[in-house]
Design a protein around this motif. Structure first.
Motif, mmCIF file in Angstrom:
data_model
loop_
_atom_site.group_PDB
_atom_site.id
_atom_site.type_symbol
_atom_site.label_atom_id
_atom_site.label_comp_id
_atom_site.label_asym_id
_atom_site.label_seq_id
_atom_site.Cartn_x
_atom_site.Cartn_y
_atom_site.Cartn_z
ATOM 1 N N PRO A 96 -12.810 -5.701 2.560
ATOM 2 C CA PRO A 96 -11.608 -4.967 2.697
ATOM 3 C C PRO A 96 -10.679 -5.228 1.350
ATOM 4 O O PRO A 96 -11.135 -6.208 0.624
ATOM 5 C CB PRO A 96 -10.921 -5.453 3.934
ATOM 6 N N PRO A 97 -10.011 -4.299 1.151
ATOM 7 C CA PRO A 97 -9.143 -4.651 -0.258
ATOM 8 C C PRO A 97 -8.183 -6.024 -0.103
ATOM 9 O O PRO A 97 -7.897 -6.388 1.179
ATOM 10 C CB PRO A 97 -8.327 -3.375 -0.506
ATOM 11 N N PRO A 98 -7.724 -6.511 -1.111
ATOM 12 C CA PRO A 98 -6.820 -7.458 -1.102
ATOM 13 C C PRO A 98 -5.611 -6.992 -0.257
ATOM 14 O O PRO A 98 -5.482 -5.998 -0.288
ATOM 15 C CB PRO A 98 -6.681 -8.034 -2.439
ATOM 16 N N PRO A 99 -4.955 -7.869 0.563
ATOM 17 C CA PRO A 99 -3.933 -7.343 1.185
ATOM 18 C C PRO A 99 -2.662 -6.893 0.489
ATOM 19 O O PRO A 99 -2.281 -5.852 1.061
ATOM 20 C CB PRO A 99 -3.193 -9.032 1.915
ATOM 21 N N PHE A 100 -2.199 -7.201 -0.567
ATOM 22 C CA PHE A 100 -1.179 -6.717 -1.188
ATOM 23 C C PHE A 100 -1.485 -5.184 -1.834
ATOM 24 O O PHE A 100 -0.927 -4.280 -1.607
ATOM 25 C CB PHE A 100 -0.476 -7.390 -2.623
ATOM 26 N N ARG A 101 -2.793 -4.927 -2.214
ATOM 27 C CA ARG A 101 -3.309 -3.716 -2.686
ATOM 28 C C ARG A 101 -3.475 -2.806 -1.302
ATOM 29 O O ARG A 101 -3.122 -1.670 -1.406
ATOM 30 C CB ARG A 101 -4.709 -3.838 -3.158
ATOM 31 N N ALA A 102 -3.806 -3.364 -0.276
ATOM 32 C CA ALA A 102 -3.992 -2.471 1.077
ATOM 33 C C ALA A 102 -2.491 -2.277 1.609
ATOM 34 O O ALA A 102 -2.247 -1.160 1.981
ATOM 35 C CB ALA A 102 -4.573 -3.293 2.062
ATOM 36 N N LEU A 103 -1.641 -3.122 1.486
ATOM 37 C CA LEU A 103 -0.098 -2.871 1.770
ATOM 38 C C LEU A 103 0.490 -1.669 1.005
ATOM 39 O O LEU A 103 0.929 -0.901 1.306
ATOM 40 C CB LEU A 103 0.748 -4.294 1.617
ATOM 41 N N LEU A 104 0.188 -1.732 -0.481
ATOM 42 C CA LEU A 104 0.616 -0.620 -1.281
ATOM 43 C C LEU A 104 0.075 0.679 -1.023
ATOM 44 O O LEU A 104 0.671 1.761 -0.831
ATOM 45 C CB LEU A 104 0.510 -1.015 -2.796
ATOM 46 N N GLY A 131 10.010 6.938 -3.391
ATOM 47 C CA GLY A 131 9.373 5.854 -2.956
ATOM 48 C C GLY A 131 7.972 5.780 -2.924
ATOM 49 O O GLY A 131 7.182 4.800 -3.030
ATOM 50 N N ALA A 132 7.292 6.946 -2.349
ATOM 51 C CA ALA A 132 5.874 7.223 -2.150
ATOM 52 C C ALA A 132 5.330 6.870 -3.735
ATOM 53 O O ALA A 132 4.163 6.358 -3.809
ATOM 54 C CB ALA A 132 5.659 8.385 -1.554
ATOM 55 N N LEU A 133 5.866 7.358 -4.683
ATOM 56 C CA LEU A 133 5.316 7.233 -6.173
ATOM 57 C C LEU A 133 5.555 5.970 -6.810
ATOM 58 O O LEU A 133 4.548 5.361 -7.228
ATOM 59 C CB LEU A 133 6.278 8.066 -6.969
ATOM 60 N N VAL A 134 6.439 5.125 -6.195
ATOM 61 C CA VAL A 134 6.534 3.666 -6.587
ATOM 62 C C VAL A 134 5.442 3.099 -5.895
ATOM 63 O O VAL A 134 4.482 2.219 -6.412
ATOM 64 C CB VAL A 134 7.816 3.006 -6.007
ATOM 65 N N PHE A 135 5.038 3.120 -4.646
ATOM 66 C CA PHE A 135 4.164 2.494 -3.827
ATOM 67 C C PHE A 135 2.538 2.957 -4.287
ATOM 68 O O PHE A 135 1.771 2.271 -4.615
ATOM 69 C CB PHE A 135 3.970 2.800 -2.521
ATOM 70 N N GLY A 136 2.450 4.463 -4.715
ATOM 71 C CA GLY A 136 1.234 4.901 -5.208
ATOM 72 C C GLY A 136 0.958 4.475 -6.496
ATOM 73 O O GLY A 136 -0.175 4.251 -6.779
#
Length: 145
Positions: free
Chosen positions: A15-23, A59-64
């Motif tokens: 699975p992807p790393p946790p922070f990458r998955a969170l983003l 907000g979605a653009l920041v996360f994405g």
């Protein structure tokens, strides 16, 4: 009784790393909120729904954008062998670019955002959801009976 063997070349992907998955997982519901706000605005003509969509899109653009940056770094770092990672990165890039265009559409006057904003919201959500699917998909290979 069957004999089971382990095939290291057919290992299930990690699975992807946790922070990458969170983003990445954080951008999917925000883009869904943009889509739902645009649908509500199209049905009611209450300008506040367009404002909600604009803020959710930001907000979605920041996360994405952060998820896209992380995906590009992972591809440069040697994750190119996974075809789904490359596909996920391309889908994220396309979704982020269309999301940015959607934010420019939402910056127009309230009545000028329809139908372009709604169509872009559908496309962006589909792209980001597909990127999330390909990023979180795991193969169930590795052990053969």
């Amino acid at each position: 009784m069957t004999d089971t063997t382990f095939d290291p070349h057919a290992m299930a992907r990690r699975p992807p790393p946790p922070f990458r998955a969170l983003l990445l997982a954080g951008s999917v519901p925000l883009f869904l909120g943009v889509l739902m706000s645009d649908i509500a605005y199209a049905n009611t003509d209450q300008v506040q729904w367009k404002n909600f969509a604009s803020w959710l899109n930001a907000g979605a653009l920041v996360f994405g954008g952060l998820a896209l940056l992380w995906s590009v770094i992972a591809l440069i770092g040697g994750d190119r062998k996974r075809r789904s990672s490359v596909l996920s990165c391309v889908l994220l890039l396309a979704g982020w670019v269309l999301g940015f265009v959607n934010s420019l559409v939402h910056a127009k006057d309230a009545g000028a955002t329809l139908p372009e904003g709604l169509v872009l919201a559908v496309l962006v959500f589909a792209l980001i959801a597909a990127a999330g699917f390909f990023e979180f998909r795991t193969d169930v290979r590795g052990v053969r009976a």
